[in-house]
Design an enzyme around this catalytic site. Structure first.
Site, PDB file in Angstrom:
ATOM      1  N   PHE A 142       0.851  -1.185   0.000  1.00  0.00           N
ATOM      2  CA  PHE A 142       0.000   0.000   0.000  1.00  0.00           C
ATOM      3  C   PHE A 142       0.889   1.237   0.000  1.00  0.00           C
ATOM      4  CE2 PHE A 142      -2.355   3.495   1.889  1.00  0.00           C
ATOM      5  CZ  PHE A 142      -3.521   3.463   1.141  1.00  0.00           C
ATOM      6  N   ASP A 227       9.274   2.626   1.650  1.00  0.00           N
ATOM      7  CA  ASP A 227       8.095   3.334   2.142  1.00  0.00           C
ATOM      8  C   ASP A 227       7.999   3.052   3.635  1.00  0.00           C
ATOM      9  OD1 ASP A 227       5.604   4.148   2.960  1.00  0.00           O
ATOM     10  OD2 ASP A 227       4.537   3.426   1.180  1.00  0.00           O
ATOM     11  N   LYS A 256       2.986   9.917   8.563  1.00  0.00           N
ATOM     12  CA  LYS A 256       2.275   9.443   9.761  1.00  0.00           C
ATOM     13  C   LYS A 256       2.843   9.912  11.111  1.00  0.00           C
ATOM     14  CE  LYS A 256      -0.634   6.041   7.718  1.00  0.00           C
ATOM     15  NZ  LYS A 256      -0.427   5.165   6.584  1.00  0.00           N
TER      16      LYS A 256
HETATM   17  C1  LIG Z   1      -0.765   5.399   5.117  1.00  0.00           C
HETATM   18  C2  LIG Z   1       0.239   4.952   4.130  1.00  0.00           C
HETATM   19  C3  LIG Z   1       0.427   5.644   2.920  1.00  0.00           C
HETATM   20  C4  LIG Z   1      -0.430   6.808   2.492  1.00  0.00           C
HETATM   21  O1  LIG Z   1      -0.373   7.879   3.377  1.00  0.00           O
HETATM   22  P1  LIG Z   1      -1.503   9.033   3.303  1.00  0.00           P
HETATM   23  O2  LIG Z   1      -1.029  10.055   4.293  1.00  0.00           O
HETATM   24  O3  LIG Z   1      -2.798   8.385   3.694  1.00  0.00           O
HETATM   25  O4  LIG Z   1      -1.536   9.525   1.924  1.00  0.00           O
HETATM   26  C5  LIG Z   1       1.440   5.201   2.073  1.00  0.00           C
HETATM   27  N1  LIG Z   1       2.215   4.152   2.398  1.00  0.00           N
HETATM   28  C6  LIG Z   1       2.046   3.468   3.552  1.00  0.00           C
HETATM   29  C7  LIG Z   1       2.954   2.322   3.860  1.00  0.00           C
HETATM   30  C8  LIG Z   1       1.047   3.834   4.443  1.00  0.00           C
HETATM   31  O5  LIG Z   1       0.866   3.136   5.566  1.00  0.00           O
END
Ligand SMILES: *Cc1c(COP(=O)(O)O)cnc(C)c1O
Length: 402
Positions: A142, A227, A256
């Site tokens: 994701f 990521d 985050k």
């Molecule tokens: C939450 C998340 C995203 C996207 O972040 P947003 O702030 O919702 O755009 C991308 N990569 C990972 C691994 C995530 O957990």
């Protein structure tokens, strides 16, 4: 002004009259205040928070140092645009570079995770040039909801309604170096991986996989981009999850937890890679603004002062051992305070992960039903042992009650 119609006002689902679009589905509660590891809803009911707004409020709600930093900064200077410097960008970028610990690098701030992935993809394309623009990522990954981040996300069912997506993305089976090697043609400029897949079900990569990926990228001049949006800043018991494997990235995307709830994201890149971005290549009006970065600065200072990775290691071990004692839990996976509890078919008794999570909510615990058979747990680092015990016993009572 009347109260908002529909489920945001009274939890009844009058979808058509609700002023908010329905893309998140009807919310089960309206939350109005929080403190540490606990939240309260409109009716004054108390909840233990095992989710942190999806791994964001890792220092807990209304953390005094972050609250003070935001309040002071709001009274002083909120926004100036990137036409000017502000006093927080340099120190926050330096701290992030130090925590990443992968040698000389530079930071570009963004406002969210998806934007940070977009920035990483653009930087990789600019650095590698036309013809080497393909990004390889993993199935079940994701990476966000904007079009390029969605294209990188390895979940074909999420792509379908939005086709055609931007081109230049390829997906491989997770955690298999041979599969990855087969996908690395001359047109591939970057590999993008979560060291632990978060939304995909909390699936950790083997350390040996990440070592093999690094070697393959080195042999072919491919950029390795991690990521760390969900895993970064102590969540897995190290500052970043790639550090468990002892490999070094070329680009890291973060967001985050970095500002404990204020919208901050960004990328770190090796200095020679970062140099590919020239003035005019990329930008964002709010990115790196003083209000948001004041929160990031206070968050990171607090995490360093408390030695977040050590705290998370200890709390994570306690959480795992508590979950292991529950008869309804078959196995626990993840690292630190990012975990999934796989539930036994007997305990589920026909219920799904999301239904179990909903039953936990009704008993005062916020967790996430991440798959049909698993719960995702991401409590704040400051949670007490007693709160961890209380939360796990709520899960236990829901699983027994079938
Ligand atoms: C939450 C998340 C995203 C996207 O972040 P947003 O702030 O919702 O755009 C991308 N990569 C990972 C691994 C995530 O957990």
């Amino acid at each position: 002004m009347t109260a908002p119609a529909g489920h945001f006002g009274d939890h009844t689902s009058d979808e058509a009259n609700c002023p908010i679009m329905g893309n998140y589905g009807p919310p089960p509660r309206m939350l109005v205040e929080g403190s540490g590891a606990e939240l309260r809803d409109q009716q004054g009911r108390r909840y233990i928070d095992f989710l942190c707004g999806l791994a964001v409020t890792s220092l807990g709600h209304a953390h005094p140092a972050v609250t003070r930093a935001v309040a002071d900064q709001a009274a002083k200077l909120t926004h100036v645009s990137n036409l000017f410097a502000n006093e927080h960008q340099g120190p926050v970028a330096e701290t992030i570079s130090n925590l990443i610990g992968a040698g000389p690098g530079q930071v570009l701030f963004q406002n969210s995770g998806a934007e940070s992935i977009e920035a990483a993809i653009k930087l990789a394309r600019k650095f590698q040039g036309r013809g080497r623009h393909v990004v390889v990522s993993a199935f079940r990954s994701f990476h966000g909801r904007t079009l390029a981040a969605l294209a990188a996300t390895g979940q074909p069912e999420k792509h379908e309604p939005f086709q055609p997506l931007p081109e230049g993305f390829r997906h491989v089976v997770w955690n298999d170096p041979d599969e990855l090697e087969r996908a690395l043609g001359p047109e591939v400029g970057a590999v993008l991986l979560e060291p632990i897949q978060g939304e995909g079900g909390v699936n950790p990569a083997d350390d040996s996989y990440l070592v093999a990926v690094r070697r393959l990228c080195d042999e072919r001049g491919i950029l390795l981009m991690f990521d760390e949006i969900q895993t970064g800043f102590g969540r897995t018991g190290d500052w970043f999850a790639f550090q468990h494997a002892g490999v070094l990235p070329d680009i890291v995307a973060f967001a985050k937890a970095v500002a404990n709830g204020m919208p901050v994201g960004g990328i770190w890149a090796r200095t020679d890679v970062a140099a590919a971005f020239k003035p005019g290549d990329h930008g964002s009006t709010y990115a790196g603004q003083p209000l948001a970065l004041a929160a990031a600065r206070a968050t990171l200072d607090t995490m360093i002062e408390m030695d977040a990775p050590a705290v998370v290691g200890a709390k994570g071990a306690l959480l795992a051992s508590l979950l292991d004692t529950l008869p309804g839990v078959d196995s626990v996976r993840g690292r630190g305070l990012l975990m999934a509890a796989e539930m036994s078919p007997d305990a589920l008794h026909g219920r799904t992960g999301p239904e179990i999570a909903r039953a936990c909510l009704d008993r005062g615990l916020i967790v996430n039903g991440i798959t049909p058979t698993a719960l995702r747990l991401a409590p704040p680092y400051i949670i007490s042992d007693a709160q961890l015990q209380e939360g796990v016993s709520i899960i236990g009572s829901v699983l027994e009650d079938n």
